[in-house]
Design a protein around this motif. Structure first.
Motif, PDB file in Angstrom:
ATOM      1  N   LYS A   1       9.167   3.072  17.069  1.00 34.22           N
ATOM      2  CA  LYS A   1       8.355   2.637  16.764  1.00 34.22           C
ATOM      3  C   LYS A   1       6.584   2.577  18.105  1.00 34.22           C
ATOM      4  O   LYS A   1       5.041   3.157  17.071  1.00 34.22           O
ATOM      5  CB  LYS A   1       8.565   0.881  16.982  1.00 34.22           C
ATOM      6  N   ARG A   2       7.364   2.945  18.563  1.00 32.14           N
ATOM      7  CA  ARG A   2       6.123   3.684  19.978  1.00 32.14           C
ATOM      8  C   ARG A   2       5.723   5.324  19.389  1.00 32.14           C
ATOM      9  O   ARG A   2       4.989   5.405  19.783  1.00 32.14           O
ATOM     10  CB  ARG A   2       6.620   3.743  21.322  1.00 32.14           C
ATOM     11  N   MET A   3       6.502   6.074  18.439  1.00 35.64           N
ATOM     12  CA  MET A   3       6.724   7.361  18.526  1.00 35.64           C
ATOM     13  C   MET A   3       5.362   7.475  17.232  1.00 35.64           C
ATOM     14  O   MET A   3       4.236   8.035  17.197  1.00 35.64           O
ATOM     15  CB  MET A   3       7.148   8.081  18.383  1.00 35.64           C
ATOM     16  N   ALA A   4       5.767   6.547  16.104  1.00 32.42           N
ATOM     17  CA  ALA A   4       4.448   6.340  15.484  1.00 32.42           C
ATOM     18  C   ALA A   4       3.542   6.095  15.757  1.00 32.42           C
ATOM     19  O   ALA A   4       2.106   6.383  15.082  1.00 32.42           O
ATOM     20  CB  ALA A   4       5.384   4.914  14.115  1.00 32.42           C
ATOM     21  N   MET A   5       2.967   4.634  16.474  1.00 36.79           N
ATOM     22  CA  MET A   5       2.594   4.430  17.321  1.00 36.79           C
ATOM     23  C   MET A   5       1.141   5.426  18.137  1.00 36.79           C
ATOM     24  O   MET A   5      -0.344   5.288  17.273  1.00 36.79           O
ATOM     25  CB  MET A   5       2.544   2.953  18.275  1.00 36.79           C
ATOM     26  N   TYR A   6       1.656   6.578  18.793  1.00 36.54           N
ATOM     27  CA  TYR A   6       1.701   7.396  19.439  1.00 36.54           C
ATOM     28  C   TYR A   6       0.670   8.422  17.717  1.00 36.54           C
ATOM     29  O   TYR A   6      -0.363   8.912  18.308  1.00 36.54           O
ATOM     30  CB  TYR A   6       2.150   8.290  20.193  1.00 36.54           C
ATOM     31  N   ARG A   7       1.361   8.552  17.155  1.00 39.63           N
ATOM     32  CA  ARG A   7       0.826   9.458  16.313  1.00 39.63           C
ATOM     33  C   ARG A   7      -0.279   8.788  14.988  1.00 39.63           C
ATOM     34  O   ARG A   7      -1.557   8.983  15.367  1.00 39.63           O
ATOM     35  CB  ARG A   7       1.904  10.070  15.757  1.00 39.63           C
ATOM     36  N   GLN A   8      -0.541   7.422  15.193  1.00 40.02           N
ATOM     37  CA  GLN A   8      -1.345   6.913  14.932  1.00 40.02           C
ATOM     38  C   GLN A   8      -3.042   7.277  15.495  1.00 40.02           C
ATOM     39  O   GLN A   8      -4.112   7.307  15.499  1.00 40.02           O
ATOM     40  CB  GLN A   8      -1.067   5.474  14.598  1.00 40.02           C
ATOM     41  N   ILE A   9      -1.851   7.099  17.062  1.00 35.33           N
ATOM     42  CA  ILE A   9      -3.422   6.571  18.025  1.00 35.33           C
ATOM     43  C   ILE A   9      -3.502   8.150  18.476  1.00 35.33           C
ATOM     44  O   ILE A   9      -4.973   8.497  18.058  1.00 35.33           O
ATOM     45  CB  ILE A   9      -3.137   6.422  19.459  1.00 35.33           C
TER      46      ILE A   9
ATOM     47  N   SER B   1     -12.971   7.441  14.852  1.00 29.48           N
ATOM     48  CA  SER B   1     -13.975   6.640  14.416  1.00 29.48           C
ATOM     49  C   SER B   1     -13.717   5.542  15.413  1.00 29.48           C
ATOM     50  O   SER B   1     -12.804   4.948  15.142  1.00 29.48           O
ATOM     51  CB  SER B   1     -13.837   6.380  13.057  1.00 29.48           C
ATOM     52  N   LEU B   2     -15.152   4.502  15.543  1.00 31.22           N
ATOM     53  CA  LEU B   2     -15.146   3.188  16.241  1.00 31.22           C
ATOM     54  C   LEU B   2     -14.537   2.212  14.943  1.00 31.22           C
ATOM     55  O   LEU B   2     -13.804   0.974  16.046  1.00 31.22           O
ATOM     56  CB  LEU B   2     -16.046   2.828  16.824  1.00 31.22           C
ATOM     57  N   ASP B   3     -14.535   2.358  13.632  1.00 25.06           N
ATOM     58  CA  ASP B   3     -14.258   1.221  12.809  1.00 25.06           C
ATOM     59  C   ASP B   3     -12.782   1.375  13.398  1.00 25.06           C
ATOM     60  O   ASP B   3     -12.077   0.392  12.728  1.00 25.06           O
ATOM     61  CB  ASP B   3     -14.946   1.618  12.203  1.00 25.06           C
TER      62      ASP B   3
ATOM     63  N   LEU C   1      -6.451   3.996  26.148  1.00 23.54           N
ATOM     64  CA  LEU C   1      -5.381   5.172  25.610  1.00 23.54           C
ATOM     65  C   LEU C   1      -6.260   5.059  24.191  1.00 23.54           C
ATOM     66  O   LEU C   1      -6.482   6.206  23.974  1.00 23.54           O
ATOM     67  CB  LEU C   1      -3.700   5.056  25.523  1.00 23.54           C
ATOM     68  N   CYS C   2      -6.338   3.678  23.509  1.00 21.17           N
ATOM     69  CA  CYS C   2      -7.118   4.443  22.023  1.00 21.17           C
ATOM     70  C   CYS C   2      -8.290   4.925  22.133  1.00 21.17           C
ATOM     71  O   CYS C   2      -9.295   5.446  21.873  1.00 21.17           O
ATOM     72  CB  CYS C   2      -7.116   3.301  21.464  1.00 21.17           C
TER      73      CYS C   2
ATOM     74  N   LEU D   1     -12.257   9.180  21.562  1.00 25.15           N
ATOM     75  CA  LEU D   1     -13.358   9.894  22.694  1.00 25.15           C
ATOM     76  C   LEU D   1     -13.023  11.708  22.246  1.00 25.15           C
ATOM     77  O   LEU D   1     -13.882  12.439  22.050  1.00 25.15           O
ATOM     78  CB  LEU D   1     -13.152   9.575  24.280  1.00 25.15           C
ATOM     79  N   LYS D   2     -11.306  12.451  22.105  1.00 19.43           N
ATOM     80  CA  LYS D   2     -10.747  13.220  22.693  1.00 19.43           C
ATOM     81  C   LYS D   2     -10.918  13.875  21.203  1.00 19.43           C
ATOM     82  O   LYS D   2     -11.840  15.470  20.459  1.00 19.43           O
ATOM     83  CB  LYS D   2     -10.271  13.369  23.109  1.00 19.43           C
ATOM     84  N   ASN D   3     -10.991  13.024  20.161  1.00 16.76           N
ATOM     85  CA  ASN D   3     -11.039  13.091  18.888  1.00 16.76           C
ATOM     86  C   ASN D   3     -12.493  13.401  18.133  1.00 16.76           C
ATOM     87  O   ASN D   3     -12.946  14.351  17.477  1.00 16.76           O
ATOM     88  CB  ASN D   3     -10.514  13.181  17.716  1.00 16.76           C
ATOM     89  N   ILE D   4     -13.463  12.663  19.059  1.00 17.14           N
ATOM     90  CA  ILE D   4     -15.267  13.235  18.807  1.00 17.14           C
ATOM     91  C   ILE D   4     -15.736  14.476  19.376  1.00 17.14           C
ATOM     92  O   ILE D   4     -15.783  15.131  18.959  1.00 17.14           O
ATOM     93  CB  ILE D   4     -15.698  11.747  19.209  1.00 17.14           C
ATOM     94  N   ILE D   5     -15.109  14.603  20.273  1.00 16.75           N
ATOM     95  CA  ILE D   5     -15.623  15.780  20.994  1.00 16.75           C
ATOM     96  C   ILE D   5     -14.729  16.749  20.716  1.00 16.75           C
ATOM     97  O   ILE D   5     -15.623  17.954  21.391  1.00 16.75           O
ATOM     98  CB  ILE D   5     -15.859  15.962  23.135  1.00 16.75           C
TER      99      ILE D   5
END
Length: 93
Positions: free
Chosen positions: A26-34, A39-41, A64-65, A70-74
């Motif tokens: 579940k942690r690995m799945a959550m890291y993938r989601q993060i 977007s902010l939404d 982390l989120c 920020l990483k994805n936006i830049i």
């Protein structure tokens, strides 16, 4: 659309605490989601959905989120490095 590979450097605690979600799968799945928060939404929805299942989100996970967002936006503007500490944010193109 083009996305650059952004290297992140930080001295902030930004991780998913084992005590918050004990299951490694579940942690690995959550890291993938993060990693896919773009977007902010999307970030707010992720936080609300996660807290509805697991309770209040630890600050390390909130950070982390925000870093992932920020990483994805830049990455869309060709940045190559993101440096964040308690005082300063530096983006290198």
């Amino acid at each position: 659309s083009y996305k650059s590979d952004v290297r992140v450097e930080t001295n902030l605690s930004a991780y998913l605490p084992h005590i918050y979600i004990e299951s490694s799968s579940k942690r690995m799945a959550m890291y993938r989601q993060i990693a896919n928060i773009n977007s902010l939404d999307q970030m707010v929805k992720f936080i609300v959905d996660t807290e509805s299942v697991y309770g209040d989100m630890p600050i390390e996970l909130v950070i982390l989120c925000k870093i992932a967002l920020l990483k994805n936006i830049i990455s869309q503007i060709g940045a190559t490095k993101l440096s964040i500490n308690f005082i300063m944010l530096v983006i290198i193109l």
